[in-house]
Enzyme design. Structure first.
Site, PDB file in Angstrom:
ATOM      1  CG  ASP A 192      -2.526  -1.494   0.799  1.00 19.40           C
ATOM      2  OD1 ASP A 192      -2.508  -1.247   0.049  1.00 19.40           O
ATOM      3  OD2 ASP A 192      -3.205  -0.952   1.860  1.00 19.40           O
ATOM      4  CG  ASP A 250      -7.989  -6.790   8.269  1.00 19.79           C
ATOM      5  OD1 ASP A 250      -6.836  -6.988   7.738  1.00 19.79           O
ATOM      6  OD2 ASP A 250      -9.079  -7.397   7.715  1.00 19.79           O
TER       7      ASP A 250
END
Length: 621
Positions: A339, A561
């Protein structure tokens, strides 16, 4: 659409030998593959049949056919089963079945086969009883005869990683390049820098992850022994070690997350004599990390001083440990900064990302330089996933961004061994009932559905093939390998469609009825409700000529997460709130899709999520 995740927050090819098939397997096991080889004799063709997965009631098969005579302008394969095997769907050709006889006719894109060329039609079937392999094949009416295949292997669950792939592609892979490799392709011995580090190697099983799984199994044993039995199998699959903060290098000082050197020492104890072992490590601590997210924000500021800290306090210690000759027999697969560079492409309107981008580029350049200098380290750079960079307006610029960073390194494009998609994400590897994004329903193409918003890439397989072409076009070697993180993208369970539903008359209802991805919004990414374990870690799931060289589990299933803000704590990401919403940028508002009860800090064990992922595994555990 941006994503943000981290481990704390986040976020086969069969090698054809003679006329048979051998499958390299992460974990060093023999493949779950039945092989029928047909000698080329005077028949003008060779056919190699194999089963790629077998659940006891269904299986996948492929037939590698080779033209041993004059070139074909089109072809038709035919063969017969002895039992009640029934065709469900197929690809790389038009499949049909009449009684026990199966025929596959070439598609427009693969009808022309040069002398010596091959083509690989593949399909999925159901059956009951015995799954005997066919023994005779014909191409264009010419029989390719050969030996009778061995008995179909047992489907008894193994305590070591399975090679069963997820549902295979419904669109053809791009034609492999014939450009010579810039690195040796031999898998042997753990010496030299090989083309595919997973081929011919066993895989490291993290005792940290095994401990987390075993603790959950013990907790569930009395209340749900059936679930516990499935959960126990998870301890036998390799997962990555995350270096998601500077402290992770030396370890957290507890029994849950040990340091890098400890893991490498453990890998040496697991290594079999004369056989290399792979260990996956995630490099993930850039200055201003995950500038478009909250749950996975890092510890280092996006400043010049922060870049110096990243280089000297993070990358340098990691590279020093990895360069120790003691670990030279370990093939270290480095997953480089998930990311990061995608934000440099799509999120420059966000001030935090605009500020962080030059530090991302310099940081990744530095990491590639240091890691590439170690012969047994393999660099795989994160390319997000199809739901982020799949639009043409994103894909081309993304390839240019990766090329820009690679060119700046000392070794140039050679500093990158390949790329990885879907890291810690939930996008399916394939959408088996949505193979054509331009299919017209109600006068509109499927990709115009709200779920896809004109993104033509519905799954990771097609996305990776397209990104491969873009990246090679920018100057990367044609020998780069593509990895897919399949740790949580299975989407099995009762909500998974089992056959095509062609009744809906609008694109939105058609997509909703047929997609396996059960997220309410494709941009949802945090602790997704309904998700399941995906394809097991697998070497060369689509064959040696395919650019996808392995399925891997980078995100350890069961680790959260991220959490969200509540009255009791101020840290968290609204994307993780099951009562929150996400927006698509076009006025649409959707549920986050997050699992209820998921207020669990990133990287910590989330029992309910693990239980759900095991229950909804596809293929089933």
């Amino acid at each position: 659409m941006e994503q943000g995740k981290d481990r704390k927050a986040r976020r086969i090819t069969s090698a054809f030998v003679a006329a048979g098939v051998t499958l390299g397997v992460a974990g060093g096991l023999a493949a779950l593959t039945t092989t029928s080889s047909n000698a080329a004799t005077a028949a003008g063709c060779t056919a190699v049949y194999s089963t790629t997965w077998d659940s006891g009631s269904g299986f996948g098969s492929q037939v590698v056919i080779t033209d041993d005579g004059p070139a074909w302008s089109n072809w038709t394969l035919s063969y017969s089963y002895a039992g009640n095997q029934t065709l469900q769907n197929g690809w790389n050709g038009t499949w049909a079945q009449s009684g026990k006889t199966v025929t596959v006719t070439s598609a427009a894109y693969n009808g022309a086969v040069a002398s010596g060329g091959t083509v690989t039609p593949a399909g999925n079937f159901t059956y009951s009883g015995t799954n005997a392999a066919p023994t005779s094949f014909a191409v264009n009416g010419i029989v390719c005869s050969g030996t009778v295949p061995p008995t179909t292997p047992s489907t008894t669950p193994s305590t070591t990683p399975s090679t069963t792939p997820t549902t295979p592609p419904t669109t053809p892979p791009t034609t492999p390049s014939t450009t010579p490799s810039t690195s040796p392709s031999s898998p042997g011995g753990g010496t030299g820098h090989v083309a595919n580090p997973f081929l011919g190697a066993t895989s490291y099983l993290s005792p940290d992850y095994t401990g987390e799984v075993n603790a959950q199994v013990a907790a569930d044993q009395s209340s749900n022994p059936t679930l516990a039995a499935s959960e126990a199998k998870m301890a036998a699959f390799p997962t990555a070690v995350w270096m998601d903060h500077i402290g992770a290098i030396t370890g957290a000082g507890d029994s849950v997350h040990h340091g890098l050197q400890w893991h490498l020492d453990q890998a040496l104890t697991q290594q079999q004599a004369g056989t290399p072992i792979t260990l996956e490590v995630v490099i993930y601590d850039l200055p201003g990390r995950d500038c478009a997210a909250i749950a996975s924000n890092g510890e280092i500021p996006a400043t010049a001083a922060g870049l110096t800290e990243y280089e000297s306090q993070y990358i340098d210690p990691i590279s020093t440990i990895l360069a120790n000759p003691k670990y030279s027999s370990i093939r270290i697969v480095a997953i480089v900064e998930p990311d990061s560079l995608p934000n440099a492409v799509t999120n420059q309107s966000k001030p935090a990302c605009a500020t962080a981008t030059p530090f991302y580029e310099s940081g990744v350049e530095y990491a590639l330089n240091k890691l590439h200098a170690i012969p047994n380290v393999y660099n795989y750079v994160d390319i997000a996933h199809s739901a982020w960079l799949g639009w043409s307006s994103n894909m081309g610029p993304a390839a240019q961004e990766y090329a820009k960073v690679a060119r700046a390194t000392t070794a140039g494009f050679s500093s990158v061994d390949g790329f990885i998609s879907n890291t810690a994400n939930y996008t399916p590897t394939t959408e088996p009932f949505l193979p054509n994004s331009t299919l017209q329903v109600g006068g509109n193409p499927l990709d115009s559905a709200k779920f896809y918003q004109y993104n033509p890439y519905f799954d990771e397989y097609d996305y990776d093939q397209a990104m491969y072409t873009q990246l090679v076009g920018q100057g990367f070697s044609s020998n780069i390998g593509m990895l897919i993180d399949t740790s949580r993208n299975g989407w099995g369970g009762p909500n998974r469609p089992t056959s095509l539903n062609s009744a809906p008359t609008t694109v939105d209802t058609y997509v909703a009825a047929n997609k396996v991805d059960q997220r309410p919004f494709r941009g949802d990414w945090c602790n997704q409700s309904g998700a399941g374990i995906g394809a097991r870690p697998t070497v060369q799931p689509y064959g040696a000529s395919n650019h996808i060289i392995a399925f891997v589990w980078i995100k350890p299933p069961g680790e959260s997460d991220g959490d969200y803000v509540t009255a009791t704590h101020s840290h968290g990401d609204p994307h993780c709130d099951p009562n929150g919403t996400n927006t698509d940028g076009n006025g649409g508002t959707y549920s986050t899709g997050s699992l209820a009860g998921g207020d669990v800090p990133a990287g910590q064990w989330f029992a309910a999520e693990f239980q759900q992922e095991v229950t909804n595994a596809y293929p089933v555990l």
